[in-house]
Scaffold this active site. Structure first.
Site, PDB file in Angstrom:
ATOM      1  N   SER A  30       4.986  -3.751  -9.466  1.00  0.00           N
ATOM      2  CA  SER A  30       4.862  -2.354  -9.023  1.00  0.00           C
ATOM      3  C   SER A  30       5.737  -1.413  -9.819  1.00  0.00           C
ATOM      4  O   SER A  30       6.960  -1.561  -9.825  1.00  0.00           O
ATOM      5  CB  SER A  30       5.292  -2.216  -7.552  1.00  0.00           C
ATOM      6  OG  SER A  30       4.378  -2.810  -6.705  1.00  0.00           O
ATOM      7  N   HIS A  61      -0.316  -0.274  -9.934  1.00  0.00           N
ATOM      8  CA  HIS A  61      -0.751  -1.400 -10.771  1.00  0.00           C
ATOM      9  C   HIS A  61      -1.989  -0.958 -11.549  1.00  0.00           C
ATOM     10  O   HIS A  61      -2.994  -0.581 -10.954  1.00  0.00           O
ATOM     11  CB  HIS A  61      -1.147  -2.605  -9.915  1.00  0.00           C
ATOM     12  CG  HIS A  61       0.004  -3.301  -9.258  1.00  0.00           C
ATOM     13  ND1 HIS A  61       0.679  -2.772  -8.204  1.00  0.00           N
ATOM     14  CD2 HIS A  61       0.587  -4.490  -9.503  1.00  0.00           C
ATOM     15  CE1 HIS A  61       1.640  -3.611  -7.825  1.00  0.00           C
ATOM     16  NE2 HIS A  61       1.613  -4.659  -8.604  1.00  0.00           N
ATOM     17  N   HIS A  83      -2.261 -10.045  -5.435  1.00  0.00           N
ATOM     18  CA  HIS A  83      -1.430 -10.466  -4.307  1.00  0.00           C
ATOM     19  C   HIS A  83      -2.260 -11.229  -3.289  1.00  0.00           C
ATOM     20  O   HIS A  83      -3.454 -10.976  -3.129  1.00  0.00           O
ATOM     21  CB  HIS A  83      -0.805  -9.244  -3.622  1.00  0.00           C
ATOM     22  CG  HIS A  83       0.054  -8.415  -4.516  1.00  0.00           C
ATOM     23  ND1 HIS A  83      -0.460  -7.423  -5.320  1.00  0.00           N
ATOM     24  CD2 HIS A  83       1.392  -8.435  -4.737  1.00  0.00           C
ATOM     25  CE1 HIS A  83       0.534  -6.864  -6.001  1.00  0.00           C
ATOM     26  NE2 HIS A  83       1.668  -7.463  -5.666  1.00  0.00           N
ATOM     27  N   TYR A  85      -1.830 -10.849  -0.140  1.00  0.00           N
ATOM     28  CA  TYR A  85      -2.144  -9.941   0.975  1.00  0.00           C
ATOM     29  C   TYR A  85      -3.382  -9.088   0.727  1.00  0.00           C
ATOM     30  O   TYR A  85      -3.924  -8.485   1.637  1.00  0.00           O
ATOM     31  CB  TYR A  85      -0.942  -9.035   1.316  1.00  0.00           C
ATOM     32  CG  TYR A  85      -0.511  -8.079   0.236  1.00  0.00           C
ATOM     33  CD1 TYR A  85      -1.265  -6.969  -0.114  1.00  0.00           C
ATOM     34  CD2 TYR A  85       0.682  -8.291  -0.459  1.00  0.00           C
ATOM     35  CE1 TYR A  85      -0.869  -6.099  -1.109  1.00  0.00           C
ATOM     36  CE2 TYR A  85       1.094  -7.433  -1.454  1.00  0.00           C
ATOM     37  CZ  TYR A  85       0.316  -6.334  -1.772  1.00  0.00           C
ATOM     38  OH  TYR A  85       0.710  -5.499  -2.772  1.00  0.00           O
ATOM     39  N   GLU A  86      -3.834  -9.045  -0.545  1.00  0.00           N
ATOM     40  CA  GLU A  86      -5.069  -8.307  -0.827  1.00  0.00           C
ATOM     41  C   GLU A  86      -6.302  -9.112  -0.411  1.00  0.00           C
ATOM     42  O   GLU A  86      -7.421  -8.626  -0.530  1.00  0.00           O
ATOM     43  CB  GLU A  86      -5.158  -7.979  -2.320  1.00  0.00           C
ATOM     44  CG  GLU A  86      -4.092  -7.002  -2.784  1.00  0.00           C
ATOM     45  CD  GLU A  86      -4.050  -6.877  -4.300  1.00  0.00           C
ATOM     46  OE1 GLU A  86      -4.727  -5.995  -4.837  1.00  0.00           O
ATOM     47  OE2 GLU A  86      -3.347  -7.677  -4.955  1.00  0.00           O
ATOM     48  N   ALA A 113       8.988  -5.644  -7.586  1.00  0.00           N
ATOM     49  CA  ALA A 113       9.801  -4.755  -6.766  1.00  0.00           C
ATOM     50  C   ALA A 113      10.147  -5.553  -5.515  1.00  0.00           C
ATOM     51  O   ALA A 113       9.315  -6.301  -5.006  1.00  0.00           O
ATOM     52  CB  ALA A 113       8.997  -3.517  -6.403  1.00  0.00           C
ATOM     53  N   MET A 209       6.711  -9.686  -1.886  1.00  0.00           N
ATOM     54  CA  MET A 209       5.384 -10.197  -1.533  1.00  0.00           C
ATOM     55  C   MET A 209       4.642 -10.801  -2.723  1.00  0.00           C
ATOM     56  O   MET A 209       3.414 -10.870  -2.719  1.00  0.00           O
ATOM     57  CB  MET A 209       4.548  -9.065  -0.925  1.00  0.00           C
ATOM     58  CG  MET A 209       5.222  -8.357   0.243  1.00  0.00           C
ATOM     59  SD  MET A 209       4.250  -6.943   0.794  1.00  0.00           S
ATOM     60  CE  MET A 209       5.438  -6.107   1.868  1.00  0.00           C
ATOM     61  N   SER A 210       5.383 -11.233  -3.728  1.00  0.00           N
ATOM     62  CA  SER A 210       4.703 -11.769  -4.924  1.00  0.00           C
ATOM     63  C   SER A 210       5.553 -12.879  -5.520  1.00  0.00           C
ATOM     64  O   SER A 210       6.349 -13.504  -4.823  1.00  0.00           O
ATOM     65  CB  SER A 210       4.494 -10.649  -5.945  1.00  0.00           C
ATOM     66  OG  SER A 210       5.740 -10.194  -6.431  1.00  0.00           O
ATOM     67  N   ASN A 233      14.712  -0.847  -2.338  1.00  0.00           N
ATOM     68  CA  ASN A 233      15.123  -0.364  -1.001  1.00  0.00           C
ATOM     69  C   ASN A 233      16.017  -1.416  -0.358  1.00  0.00           C
ATOM     70  O   ASN A 233      15.988  -2.586  -0.741  1.00  0.00           O
ATOM     71  CB  ASN A 233      13.882  -0.153  -0.116  1.00  0.00           C
ATOM     72  CG  ASN A 233      13.013  -1.401  -0.033  1.00  0.00           C
ATOM     73  OD1 ASN A 233      12.197  -1.656  -0.934  1.00  0.00           O
ATOM     74  ND2 ASN A 233      13.196  -2.182   1.008  1.00  0.00           N
ATOM     75  N   HIS A 244       5.853   2.410   0.720  1.00  0.00           N
ATOM     76  CA  HIS A 244       5.489   2.072  -0.661  1.00  0.00           C
ATOM     77  C   HIS A 244       5.800   3.212  -1.639  1.00  0.00           C
ATOM     78  O   HIS A 244       6.131   2.978  -2.800  1.00  0.00           O
ATOM     79  CB  HIS A 244       3.999   1.695  -0.731  1.00  0.00           C
ATOM     80  CG  HIS A 244       3.575   1.178  -2.074  1.00  0.00           C
ATOM     81  ND1 HIS A 244       4.105   0.025  -2.636  1.00  0.00           N
ATOM     82  CD2 HIS A 244       2.686   1.648  -2.987  1.00  0.00           C
ATOM     83  CE1 HIS A 244       3.564  -0.176  -3.821  1.00  0.00           C
ATOM     84  NE2 HIS A 244       2.693   0.787  -4.057  1.00  0.00           N
TER      85      HIS A 244
HETATM   86  N1  HPA Z   1       9.999  -6.158   1.549  1.00  0.00           N
HETATM   87  C1  HPA Z   1       9.006  -6.836   0.939  1.00  0.00           C
HETATM   88  N2  HPA Z   1       8.515  -6.484  -0.240  1.00  0.00           N
HETATM   89  C2  HPA Z   1       9.058  -5.420  -0.847  1.00  0.00           C
HETATM   90  C3  HPA Z   1      10.091  -4.682  -0.271  1.00  0.00           C
HETATM   91  C4  HPA Z   1      10.591  -5.077   1.002  1.00  0.00           C
HETATM   92  O1  HPA Z   1      11.510  -4.471   1.585  1.00  0.00           O
HETATM   93  N3  HPA Z   1      10.405  -3.675  -1.141  1.00  0.00           N
HETATM   94  C5  HPA Z   1       9.576  -3.828  -2.204  1.00  0.00           C
HETATM   95  N4  HPA Z   1       8.756  -4.869  -2.030  1.00  0.00           N
END
Ligand code: HPA
Length: 269
Positions: A30, A61, A83, A85-86, A113, A209-210, A233, A244
């Site tokens: 990302s 992306h 991903h 989750y997609e 990320a 998540m990757s 974050n 996001h």
């Molecule tokens: N959690 C999961 N995936 C992420 C996060 C998060 O806080 N930040 C960026 N990708």
């Protein structure tokens, strides 16, 4: 078609486009895909044109494969990944890594990320190990003996020599680079504060998540791996809310450091 046949078809297609013996695969997460724009003598292929390839649906992306020279090395970069989750099966999520191996990549640089558990937004972190909390494994199913063993060792999935190079280069460049454990979940929800407290106890420094599926498949086939997380974050419970837009926004600030670092690392690998 079997998985092996699909890999061969895609390999032949990319070779016919002029993609020959790349040294490194780059999977750009990302907001980090811009690095591919610096590739010289680029051959760009849209994901939509590649047989057996998934489709990218996430904001930030681009959905392009870019082959060419970066920092004097032949690289095959993915602007955007698939991903779980997609709704993609793990086979689709990890298929690009299979193809990178088939094309001859010796190593893969996987970026993402991630939320920081301890580390704050703007931090770059070398992944030294992971925890697979996706509830599945991309190697479930028939083993591809041509790629690697049924029960692969994951003791050194994140290649030590690559991590050392990354830290040495960062120090030389005056870029702060942390080190830590990445815990991989499926998403698409961000975590609950209770989950993050649990992950902290488990020894995780970043959550995302990757990456975990791709690294498992890379390690299985003996590819060397460098993983870098851009912490965008504080993970849930350590800041007031998560979204996001913030993730993409923070990567725009980190990406200059990130690009400089990756190019310098490539020169040394
Ligand atoms: N959690 C999961 N995936 C992420 C996060 C998060 O806080 N930040 C960026 N990708």
């Amino acid at each position: 078609m079997s998985l092996l046949e699909k890999i061969r078809v895609t390999q032949s297609f990319l070779e016919s486009k002029g993609i020959q013996s790349p040294e490194f695969g780059l999977i750009l997460g990302s907001g980090l895909g811009e690095l591919a724009e610096e590739i010289d003598n680029a051959i760009v292929v849209d994901y939509a044109d590649i047989p057996n390839w998934g489709q990218s649906t996430v904001v930030g992306h681009a959905g392009k494969l870019v082959y060419g020279e970066l920092a004097g090395r032949k690289v095959l970069a993915l602007q955007g990944r698939f991903h779980f989750y997609e709704g993609n099966p793990m086979e689709t999520v990890t298929f690009p890594v299979r193809v990178m191996k088939a094309l001859g990549c010796e190593g893969v640089l996987v970026t993402n990320a991630a939320g920081g558990i301890g580390y704050g937004p703007g931090t770059l972190m070398v992944i030294n190990d992971h925890i697979n909390l996706t509830g599945t494994n991309p190697l479930i199913g028939e083993n591809l003996e041509e790629f690697g063993p049924r029960f692969p060792d994951m003791s050194d999935a994140y290649t030590k020599a690559y991590r050392e190079v990354a830290h040495r280069v960062a120090e030389k460049q005056g870029i702060k680079l942390e080190d830590g454990v990445y815990i991989g979940v499926t998403g698409p929800t961000y975590e609950t504060p209770a989950e993050i407290r649990a992950f902290k106890t488990m020894g995780a420094d970043a959550v995302g998540m990757s990456t975990v599926p791709e690294v498992i498949v890379a390690a299985h086939s003996g590819m060397k791996v460098l993983g870098i997380s851009a912490i965008t974050n504080f993970a849930a419970g350590f800041q007031s809310e998560l979204n996001h837009e913030e993730v993409v926004e923070v990567t725009t600030h980190i990406k200059e450091d990130f690009k400089g670092l990756v190019k310098a690392i490539l020169e040394e690998l």
